[in-house]
Scaffold this motif. Structure first.
Motif, PDB file in Angstrom:
ATOM      1  N   ALA A  58       0.859  -1.310   0.409  1.00  0.00           N
ATOM      2  CA  ALA A  58       0.370  -0.354  -0.022  1.00  0.00           C
ATOM      3  C   ALA A  58       0.520   1.085   0.156  1.00  0.00           C
ATOM      4  N   LEU A  59       0.706   2.210  -0.865  1.00  0.00           N
ATOM      5  CA  LEU A  59       1.530   3.620  -0.973  1.00  0.00           C
ATOM      6  C   LEU A  59       0.721   4.251  -0.773  1.00  0.00           C
ATOM      7  N   ILE A  60       0.499   5.350   0.600  1.00  0.00           N
ATOM      8  CA  ILE A  60      -0.044   6.444   0.420  1.00  0.00           C
ATOM      9  C   ILE A  60       0.206   7.922  -0.327  1.00  0.00           C
ATOM     10  N   VAL A  61      -0.602   7.850  -0.684  1.00  0.00           N
ATOM     11  CA  VAL A  61      -0.388   9.145  -1.727  1.00  0.00           C
ATOM     12  C   VAL A  61      -1.291  10.589  -0.916  1.00  0.00           C
ATOM     13  N   VAL A  67      -2.851   4.000  -2.399  1.00  0.00           N
ATOM     14  CA  VAL A  67      -3.626   3.042  -3.970  1.00  0.00           C
ATOM     15  C   VAL A  67      -2.566   1.604  -2.676  1.00  0.00           C
ATOM     16  N   VAL A  68      -2.880   0.767  -3.735  1.00  0.00           N
ATOM     17  CA  VAL A  68      -3.087  -0.424  -3.055  1.00  0.00           C
ATOM     18  C   VAL A  68      -2.227  -1.489  -4.963  1.00  0.00           C
ATOM     19  N   PRO A  69      -1.891  -2.598  -4.910  1.00  0.00           N
ATOM     20  CA  PRO A  69      -1.545  -3.169  -6.197  1.00  0.00           C
ATOM     21  C   PRO A  69      -3.097  -3.168  -6.716  1.00  0.00           C
ATOM     22  N   TYR A 108      -8.702   1.520   0.615  1.00  0.00           N
ATOM     23  CA  TYR A 108      -7.980   1.132  -0.530  1.00  0.00           C
ATOM     24  C   TYR A 108      -8.646   1.672  -1.170  1.00  0.00           C
ATOM     25  N   THR A 109      -7.385   2.129  -2.670  1.00  0.00           N
ATOM     26  CA  THR A 109      -8.423   2.675  -3.590  1.00  0.00           C
ATOM     27  C   THR A 109      -7.233   2.071  -5.284  1.00  0.00           C
ATOM     28  N   PHE A 110      -7.433   1.448  -5.683  1.00  0.00           N
ATOM     29  CA  PHE A 110      -6.591   1.481  -7.541  1.00  0.00           C
ATOM     30  C   PHE A 110      -6.417   2.540  -8.152  1.00  0.00           C
ATOM     31  N   SER A 133       3.036  -8.954  -7.533  1.00  0.00           N
ATOM     32  CA  SER A 133       1.363  -7.563  -7.628  1.00  0.00           C
ATOM     33  C   SER A 133       2.184  -6.948  -8.385  1.00  0.00           C
ATOM     34  N   ARG A 134       1.729  -5.808  -8.761  1.00  0.00           N
ATOM     35  CA  ARG A 134       1.627  -4.566  -9.330  1.00  0.00           C
ATOM     36  C   ARG A 134       0.783  -3.666  -8.999  1.00  0.00           C
TER      37      ARG A 134
END
Length: 155
Positions: A58-61, A67-69, A108-110, A133-134
């Motif tokens: 998970a990346l906190i934007v 945002v997650v894979p 989470y968002t994609f 995953s990516r």
């Protein structure tokens, strides 16, 4: 409907329908996983691995947007992959639903559509499954060819 109870709203009916479809999919997929994968590799473990990839990558934007894979590959032992081939599309859809549900539960968002693919392991004797995953952005479908209409180009 009974007295004193309002009729279910459209949203409640839609949620009831989704629950029923989910229950049907679980009844169908659980025996399939039991037949195809050895005991430690059952569906629940695959779903846990997909969830773990979301959580760990998970990346906190910004505040409130993580945002997650969204593209996953479940690499299976060759024998298991061969047995799942006839059901591959259904299993992939089911796993994608589980990923989307986990993302919704965790806010989470994609950045693109969720895709889960099943692949055969390269090694002849891979002992267990792995997950890759990516994060992949949304891809637009190829546009239709341009046409000339009344002296103008239409897209």
């Amino acid at each position: 409907m009974g007295e004193g109870f309002p009729a279910p709203s459209g949203q409640q009916q839609a949620m009831r329908l989704l629950r029923d479809v989910e229950a049907l999919m679980e009844r169908w997929s659980n025996p399939l996983w039991a037949r195809v994968l050895p005991a430690p590799h059952r569906e629940a473990e695959v779903i846990r691995a997909l969830r773990r990839h979301c959580d760990e990558k998970a990346l906190i934007v910004t505040r409130g947007r993580t945002v997650v894979p969204n593209v996953f590959a479940v690499v299976l032992p060759r024998q298991a992959h061969r047995q799942l081939l006839p059901y591959q599309a259904q299993v992939q859809r089911h796993l994608a639903v589980q990923v989307r549900r986990h993302a919704a539960e965790n806010a989470y968002t994609f950045v693109g559509a969720v895709e889960v693919s099943l692949r055969a392991a390269g090694a002849a004797r891979a002992p267990r499954f792995t997950v890759q995953s990516r994060i992949a952005p949304y891809r637009r479908p190829p546009s239709s060819p341009t046409r000339r209409t009344q002296g103008r180009v239409r897209m």
